[in-house]
Design an enzyme around this catalytic site. Structure first.
Site, PDB file in Angstrom:
ATOM      1  N   CYS A 102       0.813  -1.233   0.000  1.00  0.00           N
ATOM      2  CA  CYS A 102       0.000   0.000   0.000  1.00  0.00           C
ATOM      3  C   CYS A 102       0.843   1.279   0.000  1.00  0.00           C
ATOM      4  O   CYS A 102       0.559   2.223  -0.755  1.00  0.00           O
ATOM      5  CB  CYS A 102      -0.942  -0.009   1.203  1.00  0.00           C
ATOM      6  SG  CYS A 102      -0.232  -0.745   2.688  1.00  0.00           S
TER       7      CYS A 102
ATOM      8  N   HIS B 215      -2.973   6.244   4.033  1.00  0.00           N
ATOM      9  CA  HIS B 215      -1.542   6.382   4.300  1.00  0.00           C
ATOM     10  C   HIS B 215      -1.051   7.713   3.705  1.00  0.00           C
ATOM     11  O   HIS B 215      -1.427   8.078   2.590  1.00  0.00           O
ATOM     12  CB  HIS B 215      -0.741   5.263   3.622  1.00  0.00           C
ATOM     13  CG  HIS B 215      -0.883   3.911   4.267  1.00  0.00           C
ATOM     14  ND1 HIS B 215      -1.630   3.667   5.400  1.00  0.00           N
ATOM     15  CD2 HIS B 215      -0.325   2.717   3.914  1.00  0.00           C
ATOM     16  CE1 HIS B 215      -1.523   2.372   5.718  1.00  0.00           C
ATOM     17  NE2 HIS B 215      -0.744   1.779   4.832  1.00  0.00           N
TER      18      HIS B 215
ATOM     19  N   GLU C   8       8.208  -3.465   6.317  1.00  0.00           N
ATOM     20  CA  GLU C   8       7.583  -2.474   5.441  1.00  0.00           C
ATOM     21  C   GLU C   8       8.618  -1.657   4.652  1.00  0.00           C
ATOM     22  O   GLU C   8       8.462  -1.424   3.453  1.00  0.00           O
ATOM     23  CB  GLU C   8       6.711  -1.550   6.296  1.00  0.00           C
ATOM     24  CG  GLU C   8       5.757  -0.687   5.502  1.00  0.00           C
ATOM     25  CD  GLU C   8       4.490  -1.419   5.073  1.00  0.00           C
ATOM     26  OE1 GLU C   8       4.397  -2.646   5.283  1.00  0.00           O
ATOM     27  OE2 GLU C   8       3.605  -0.750   4.524  1.00  0.00           O
TER      28      GLU C   8
ATOM     29  N   GLY D 154      -4.264  -1.027   7.814  1.00  0.00           N
ATOM     30  CA  GLY D 154      -3.270  -1.827   7.093  1.00  0.00           C
ATOM     31  C   GLY D 154      -2.717  -2.969   7.917  1.00  0.00           C
ATOM     32  O   GLY D 154      -2.076  -3.868   7.388  1.00  0.00           O
TER      33      GLY D 154
HETATM   34  N1  COA Z   1      -4.304 -19.949   5.027  1.00  0.00           N
HETATM   35  C1  COA Z   1      -5.624 -19.759   4.932  1.00  0.00           C
HETATM   36  N2  COA Z   1      -6.280 -18.760   5.485  1.00  0.00           N
HETATM   37  C2  COA Z   1      -5.566 -17.889   6.201  1.00  0.00           C
HETATM   38  C3  COA Z   1      -4.196 -17.996   6.357  1.00  0.00           C
HETATM   39  C4  COA Z   1      -3.557 -19.093   5.741  1.00  0.00           C
HETATM   40  N3  COA Z   1      -2.255 -19.309   5.830  1.00  0.00           N
HETATM   41  N4  COA Z   1      -3.757 -16.987   7.114  1.00  0.00           N
HETATM   42  C5  COA Z   1      -4.827 -16.270   7.434  1.00  0.00           C
HETATM   43  N5  COA Z   1      -5.927 -16.805   6.876  1.00  0.00           N
HETATM   44  C6  COA Z   1      -7.304 -16.369   6.992  1.00  0.00           C
HETATM   45  C7  COA Z   1      -7.607 -15.878   8.378  1.00  0.00           C
HETATM   46  O1  COA Z   1      -7.684 -16.939   9.310  1.00  0.00           O
HETATM   47  C8  COA Z   1      -8.907 -15.193   8.123  1.00  0.00           C
HETATM   48  O2  COA Z   1      -9.942 -16.110   7.855  1.00  0.00           O
HETATM   49  P1  COA Z   1     -10.963 -16.595   9.033  1.00  0.00           P
HETATM   50  O3  COA Z   1     -11.795 -15.403   9.397  1.00  0.00           O
HETATM   51  O4  COA Z   1     -11.746 -17.672   8.377  1.00  0.00           O
HETATM   52  O5  COA Z   1     -10.138 -17.105  10.145  1.00  0.00           O
HETATM   53  C9  COA Z   1      -8.651 -14.518   6.788  1.00  0.00           C
HETATM   54  O6  COA Z   1      -7.572 -15.241   6.167  1.00  0.00           O
HETATM   55  C10 COA Z   1      -8.285 -13.061   6.932  1.00  0.00           C
HETATM   56  O7  COA Z   1      -7.053 -12.938   7.620  1.00  0.00           O
HETATM   57  P2  COA Z   1      -6.823 -12.078   8.930  1.00  0.00           P
HETATM   58  O8  COA Z   1      -5.398 -12.245   9.280  1.00  0.00           O
HETATM   59  O9  COA Z   1      -7.787 -12.349   9.976  1.00  0.00           O
HETATM   60  O10 COA Z   1      -7.115 -10.597   8.430  1.00  0.00           O
HETATM   61  P3  COA Z   1      -6.781  -9.280   9.186  1.00  0.00           P
HETATM   62  O11 COA Z   1      -7.892  -8.347   8.960  1.00  0.00           O
HETATM   63  O12 COA Z   1      -6.366  -9.529  10.577  1.00  0.00           O
HETATM   64  O13 COA Z   1      -5.482  -8.769   8.395  1.00  0.00           O
HETATM   65  C11 COA Z   1      -4.299  -7.896   6.489  1.00  0.00           C
HETATM   66  C12 COA Z   1      -5.620  -8.254   7.124  1.00  0.00           C
HETATM   67  C13 COA Z   1      -4.583  -7.071   5.275  1.00  0.00           C
HETATM   68  C14 COA Z   1      -3.414  -7.098   7.428  1.00  0.00           C
HETATM   69  C15 COA Z   1      -3.550  -9.168   6.124  1.00  0.00           C
HETATM   70  O14 COA Z   1      -4.364  -9.929   5.298  1.00  0.00           O
HETATM   71  C16 COA Z   1      -2.263  -8.910   5.378  1.00  0.00           C
HETATM   72  O15 COA Z   1      -1.239  -8.785   5.989  1.00  0.00           O
HETATM   73  N6  COA Z   1      -2.304  -8.846   4.018  1.00  0.00           N
HETATM   74  C17 COA Z   1      -1.191  -8.617   3.141  1.00  0.00           C
HETATM   75  C18 COA Z   1      -0.622  -7.234   3.138  1.00  0.00           C
HETATM   76  C19 COA Z   1      -1.658  -6.214   3.002  1.00  0.00           C
HETATM   77  O16 COA Z   1      -2.534  -6.301   2.173  1.00  0.00           O
HETATM   78  N7  COA Z   1      -1.560  -5.213   3.858  1.00  0.00           N
HETATM   79  C20 COA Z   1      -2.536  -4.196   3.930  1.00  0.00           C
HETATM   80  C21 COA Z   1      -2.253  -3.089   3.035  1.00  0.00           C
HETATM   81  S1  COA Z   1      -3.241  -1.716   3.445  1.00  0.00           S
END
Ligand code: COA
Ligand code: MG
Length: 345
Positions: A144, A237, A197, A175
């Site tokens: 992002c 951001h 990051e 994020g």
């Molecule tokens: N295999 C399968 N599913 C997985 C997994 C894996 N290895 N790791 C996590 N998940 C699942 C979670 O368990 C959750 O599902 P559930 O509700 O059925 O348990 C789902 O994926 C969402 O993940 P979660 O970690 O709970 O989301 P979050 O809201 O806490 O975090 C982000 C969201 C965006 C921070 C995270 O997905 C991430 O780091 N993404 C990549 C980087 C990114 O996009 N950053 C944000 C930029 S603004």
């Protein structure tokens, strides 16, 4: 096209679900997760975006994040947490299922294009190399902060040639997902460290602004130094940029270059394309998250505070963009739209 969303219950996954409602080309038919498997999406999700969970996804049953559940779809979006958590993406790529991922796992893979449609659409030609080895097409959307930095840098780099970038970020808590950063850490505070990051911003910027040589992407030769900071803002951001160029910079001309930036007809006509990719604000105290995050439905980057630095070839500015729309789900959807309109998927 029938679309699957990996990690659909997370902070970025929810944004995908919201933005794909009534999408003219993509129909979300499969949502995967881990702890919510078997539950209805509307019951499993902790909806962070205000309003109701969109009706069209409320009754979808969350499926296991497994290849077996991706057989029936035409396209996969990934909103899985970064790094090895997203290792299923390697299987998707090998299986030849089209995917646009917002995860960091494959971004720096030499066979995988890392694309902002308005900046480096030509890098999609890398997909021919994937096809040659029988995988993909898989493309990735940048981090992002990288996205919000690189969009204004693109037209400036074309005109003046970047030599060195120093950037400090002021990053929103969305994020980090949910529950994300503990309230006791972020209220009345800022946190001057976000794991991995700075490395992402530095490496990804050079790949995106690098040159596709017909076979691979040659990284841009300039230097990028980033300091990434979490601040108590929910969405949006902000980056403070100190850009040093090969050539002398004229501030008024730089403003005109940013304001008139046009990604071209083939990008402009895509459904998620904002009317203006870069919006320049001339007030002395903009951009600000609360007022500027939703510019262009969250797909524009707002730039302000343009001024000359200590030397005639440096330009200082502040840029702002919506991290989970332009910086994540919206950017990935726009990229998939480009791939569709180019006949790649
Ligand atoms: N295999 C399968 N599913 C997985 C997994 C894996 N290895 N790791 C996590 N998940 C699942 C979670 O368990 C959750 O599902 P559930 O509700 O059925 O348990 C789902 O994926 C969402 O993940 P979660 O970690 O709970 O989301 P979050 O809201 O806490 O975090 C982000 C969201 C965006 C921070 C995270 O997905 C991430 O780091 N993404 C990549 C980087 C990114 O996009 N950053 C944000 C930029 S603004
Ligand atoms: Mg979570």
């Amino acid at each position: 096209m029938r679309v699957a969303l990996l990690g659909g219950t997370g902070a970025v996954g929810q944004r995908f679900a919201q933005l794909l409602e009534r999408h003219p080309w993509f129909e979300l038919t499969t949502i995967t997760g881990k702890t919510s498997v078997g539950k209805k999406y509307g019951e499993a999700v902790n909806w962070l975006l205000g309003g109701e969970v969109p009706e069209y996804v409320r009754d979808l049953t969350v499926m296991e994040t497994d290849m077996r559940n991706l057989k029936e779809v035409d396209l996969v979006f990934s909103a899985l947490p970064s790094g090895e958590a997203a290792s299923i993406e390697r299987e998707v790529m090998r299986a030849g299922i089209p995917m646009v991922s917002n995860s960091s796992l494959l971004r720096m893979d030499p066979l995988v294009p890392l694309v902002i449609p308005e900046v480096n659409p030509d890098h999609l030609a890398l997909l021919n190399e994937q096809r040659r080895v029988g995988s993909g097409p898989v493309a990735t959307s940048p981090n992002c902060t990288t996205t919000i930095l690189v969009i204004p840098l693109k037209p400036l780099n074309d005109r003046y040639g970047i030599k060195r970038i120093n950037v400090a970020s002021y990053q929103a808590i969305s994020g980090a997902g949910y529950p994300g950063v503990p309230s006791y850490d972020i209220v009345d505070n800022i946190i001057p460290f976000i794991s991995e990051e700075e490395e992402k911003v530095e490496k990804e910027s050079k790949k995106i602004l690098g040159r596709f040589n017909g076979k691979e992407v040659d990284q841009a030769g300039f230097e990028v130094q980033a300091t990434c900071v979490r601040v108590p803002v929910i969405d949006g951001h902000t980056v403070a940029v100190h850009a040093e160029f090969e050539e002398e910079v004229d501030v008024d001309e730089a403003i005109r270059i940013l304001e008139s930036f046009d990604p071209g007809e083939r990008i402009r006509k895509l459904p998620s394309s904002p009317e203006k990719v870069i919006v320049v604000r001339r007030e002395r105290d903009r951009p600000q998250p609360r007022y500027d995050r939703l510019t262009g439905k969250g797909m524009s980057v707002t730039v302000g505070r343009l001024r000359r630095g200590a030397s005639s070839n440096t330009l200082l500015f502040v840029a702002h963009g919506h991290n989970t729309i332009r910086g994540a789900a919206g950017g990935a959807i726009l990229l998939a739209e480009l791939m569709r309109s180019e006949g790649i998927i």
